[in-house]
Design a protein around this motif. Structure first.
Motif, short mmCIF file in Angstrom:
data_model
loop_
_atom_site.label_atom_id
_atom_site.label_comp_id
_atom_site.label_asym_id
_atom_site.label_seq_id
_atom_site.Cartn_x
_atom_site.Cartn_y
_atom_site.Cartn_z
N GLY A 60 11.83 -7.25 4.49
CA GLY A 60 11.75 -7.49 5.93
C GLY A 60 10.89 -6.49 6.68
N VAL A 61 10.08 -5.72 5.94
CA VAL A 61 9.22 -4.73 6.58
C VAL A 61 7.87 -5.37 6.94
N ARG A 62 7.37 -5.06 8.12
CA ARG A 62 6.08 -5.58 8.57
C ARG A 62 4.97 -4.76 7.91
N ALA A 63 4.24 -5.37 6.98
CA ALA A 63 3.30 -4.60 6.16
C ALA A 63 1.98 -5.33 5.96
N GLU A 64 0.90 -4.54 5.87
CA GLU A 64 -0.42 -5.08 5.59
C GLU A 64 -1.15 -4.18 4.60
N PHE A 65 -2.22 -4.73 4.04
CA PHE A 65 -3.13 -3.91 3.23
C PHE A 65 -4.53 -4.48 3.42
N MET A 94 -0.59 -5.33 -3.92
CA MET A 94 0.05 -6.62 -3.67
C MET A 94 1.54 -6.58 -4.03
N LEU A 132 -5.52 -3.02 -6.64
CA LEU A 132 -5.26 -4.22 -5.84
C LEU A 132 -3.92 -4.88 -6.20
N LEU A 133 -3.70 -5.09 -7.52
CA LEU A 133 -2.45 -5.75 -7.89
C LEU A 133 -1.22 -4.91 -7.54
N ARG A 191 4.66 -7.18 -1.52
CA ARG A 191 5.74 -8.14 -1.78
C ARG A 191 7.11 -7.48 -1.60
N TRP A 214 7.66 -6.92 2.18
CA TRP A 214 7.92 -8.19 2.87
C TRP A 214 9.31 -8.71 2.52
N ASP A 215 9.64 -8.64 1.22
CA ASP A 215 10.98 -9.10 0.82
C ASP A 215 12.07 -8.31 1.54
#
Lengths: 488, 488
Positions: free
Chosen positions: A402-407, A392, A388-389, A396, A399-400
């Motif tokens: 500029g990529v569109r990302a999910e988990f 995360m 999990l970490l 980060r 996102w930093d």
């Protein structure tokens, strides 16, 4: 749209919610709707198509409050004023929801003493009308308005509005299906006078004529007689409202009508319409225009050309076609002056987006649009605590960058669960973390949905430090999915 | 934003417009505004900045009606319910303007039985509050909401929301200035119980504590006594609400408070907050978070973490700073269930765009944005009849080619008048027509605003047949004007 007739009061309305048991009735107000998913995407596509065209003509956006002082709206909409939504009197100003975007525009022009502007406005308006949802007639609905305000030479801005209408429906893929019906208030009012209608009855008779697109002549005639016309005058009106055709054809008919030509208003209107012949030719749109002497438009504030864009629609019941109005507008030179300021001549067009939406939806345009969540789904393949970490931390980094990302927001998700989440959200790329690979400073990038046997099926290991650029590279190399629209 | 206190009723309000003479009072409703020009551009920049970040996290847009059935809104906002705008009862359903975007979202989730979604919504909400325009507090104002609905493992979505907050203010250039104050409803409620507050007084005492950011302790204490607390209990509350600092610091204080730890709610809340320590570190945002036991939030529906983004603002009067709230949210696990459907846990954040706008405007961000009309202005240099028809024909060519183009809507405009129109609209390129050149099939393209002596000052003649590509080439070669924003 000006076609609102009659107030709605139905069985079951007026009850104060509550279906017993203290629970709230789970409904939205009648004639309203939510927008989500492919439908929201199609709607936004219509907005951006129209917005681009407005911008192509140099217009800038204006946004006004959803409610206005009631006095601002009063006396602008004729018989349709009864459809205005009032706010409750809670001890402050008396307000009402906007009925269209034109009156707020005129109020803004007057308040700010703006002399010239091309503005557009895409927003919701409110009419307490009988909803007809299958036809896209709602109580809350979108309008897209484009207006030109300012002193210019006759009919040049008017012609540009007509051009914008054709550009808009061309861009929406409906050029062939639409016709712009056009008339001129001065010609119409002049012809009423020539027919013998007294001045104080012209607006109300005009309202009756406005119904000719939906009701048979006999019914409209009956309304005119009830409104105090003689049979002879009504028949005179019936005669001239039959004419429609090219600008040249109707101009010719009127130029040969000696009685009509004696009326100053008719003459002024004809001078205007003659200018339109040349202007619409230069703009390449004369084939889409039909001069229709039965077009009246319900609203009080028009003073010059009026127009309505109609389209032939298959009727749900009978299988034949019916004509629907999907955009309308005209010239209103006196509206701004009604607020006690300097007169500013205006001309504009309002697109009925919800109706256009309904038509495009029936053409299955919505099905071609599939919402996409992010571009990248970060997954854990085994690992302690579901990694999990680390997931995360990778999120980060993306996102930093500029990529569109999910988990998946679970501590220990199973791999199939993660693939399913990515698939459900239509996400094209996975970044897959494994404990050993992470220890070696590496992560795997994998394009999702590739067929078995594809050389890239297993993805590729990349340095974690280069992840952002590697992911961006992968995103540019995706197999084309022309029907997927990213939500932004 | 939840900080609305007291209903507005002022002198002069309630009069029914009309300043005599039959003219309409030229005003907009109190606490509302129009958006136009550089201000509209700055606002749109805030929208697109936030929208991009929401999209970066995989969210999709939702749009709901501006009014809801009154029952849907009832019982959700505690003491602030008095600020709801009602629609007049005109013989249909009883409706009210939405007060926030959270309740409509919960209604939509329940109505459509949506189990999981990340959605965002940028729209206006309505509160019949006392406006404070200089601070950006309006009656109609924008909110930008991002929420995560669905069953997930504890605090993972909550941490993502906090991450989004930091991303948003980083992108808006305000990262240094903001702090996220955070608390947990369970901890707060548990501590109230430990202090001796009876269960049925917890929400109303919570409302009093919520005022601690604006009112001195003595005033809040007085309100608590009026609400029926003993002085001793109030002082107990005064003691613990003083604590704030890093997550670790406050967790440590509570872990060492034996009396508090005996309360189950306090323990559950602490378990949650401990998870946040690791998650906010992985997300790189722990420096922006302050655990503040005085943070209460006014709304009824929160059940877990609550947070408020504060910023230090220079006060207009005294010259010192005051703290303003510019975004707020929290976890609300029971709201969807209030509509009689399956419970869906949710957590979200609402950005107060009008306040953010006011702050950025004070930083002169709006001045850097200058609206532009079209890209090309078509002019006539002499010529018969002002070359009106040729200007129209050229406009058609450019529009057909997708070029943003305008011309002066006058039959015989003077050249300086045309240059001025182009300058007023900030248009960078002119296409200039002359009779002889037109006869030779040529037109002139000229970049506007070049200094005297510049080699391209006089522009260049191009073939009319190549106009679109030549204009597009010119547009890519413009001197950079970083502060100009095109309106689309």
């Amino acid at each position: 749209m000006g076609d609102a007739k009659g107030i709605s009061k139905e069985k079951g309305e007026g009850k104060k919610g509550g279906q017993g048991g203290g629970k709230t009735a789970l409904k939205i107000p009648k004639g309203t709707r939510d927008w989500f998913g492919p439908e929201a995407l199609l709607r936004d596509k219509i907005f951006s198509t129209l917005g681009d065209i407005f911008s192509r003509h140099g217009a800038v956006p204006l946004d006004t409050p959803v409610f206005e002082l009631k006095d601002i709206l009063s006396g602008k909409y004729g018989e349709d004023s009864k459809l205005i939504y009032d706010l409750a009197d809670q001890g402050g100003e008396i307000c009402a929801l906007r009925y269209d975007l034109t009156v707020p525009f005129a109020r803004w022009l007057a308040m700010n003493s703006v002399q010239q502007v091309k503005r557009y406005h895409i927003a919701k308006v409110y009419r307490r009308d009988q909803p007809a949802i299958a036809r896209g007639r709602m109580r809350e609905f979108y309008q897209c308005d484009f207006d030109i305000a300012g002193e210019y030479d006759p009919m040049i801005p008017d012609a540009e509005i007509l051009r914008i209408i054709v550009e808009a429906f061309t861009a929406l893929g409906l050029r062939e299906e639409v016709t712009i019906k056009i008339n001129h208030r001065k010609i119409l009012d002049g012809l009423f006078t020539v027919a013998g209608v007294p001045d104080d009855k012209i607006r109300t008779i005009s309202s009756a004529v406005d119904k000719l697109d939906k009701s048979p002549w006999e019914e409209v005639k009956k309304e005119m007689l009830e409104k105090g016309l003689t049979e002879e005058i009504a028949d005179q009106i019936g005669k001239f409202t039959k004419h429609n055709g090219s600008l040249e054809k109707i101009i010719d008919i009127l130029r040969n009508d000696e009685k009509a030509l004696k009326n100053d208003k008719v003459k002024q209107g004809l001078d205007d319409m003659e200018k339109l012949v040349a202007y619409t030719q230069e703009f390449g749109i004369s084939d889409k225009i039909s001069f229709d002497l039965a077009l009246a438009r319900g609203l009080d504030y028009y003073t010059g050309v009026i127009y309505e864009v109609v389209i032939e629609l298959p009727s749900e019941k009978s299988g034949d076609t019916r004509i629907g109005s999907i955009a309308a507008g005209g010239r209103y030179d006196n509206l701004v002056g009604m607020y006690g300021k300097k007169q500013i001549p205006c001309v504009g067009i309002s697109f009925g987006v919800d109706r256009i939406f309904t038509i495009l939806q029936k053409k299955h345009e919505a099905e071609k649009l599939k919402p996409r969540g992010a571009d990248v789904f970060i997954m854990a393949f085994g690992g302690k605590n579901g990694l999990l970490l680390p997931r995360m931390a990778i999120a980060r980094t993306l996102w930093d960058g500029g990529v569109r990302a999910e988990f998946l927001a679970k501590a220990k998700p199973k791999l199939p669960q993660q693939f399913k989440a990515a698939e459900d959200k239509n996400i094209p790329v996975a970044v897959i973390l494994g404990e050993d690979e992470l220890a070696a400073g590496k992560v795997r990038i994998k394009i999702l949905g590739l067929p078995d046997g594809h050389p890239d099926k297993d993805g590729r290991l990349v340095e974690r430090d280069n992840l952002v650029e590697e992911v961006k590279k992968t995103l540019t190399e995706l197999p084309t999915q022309s029907t997927v629209v990213v939500n932004q």
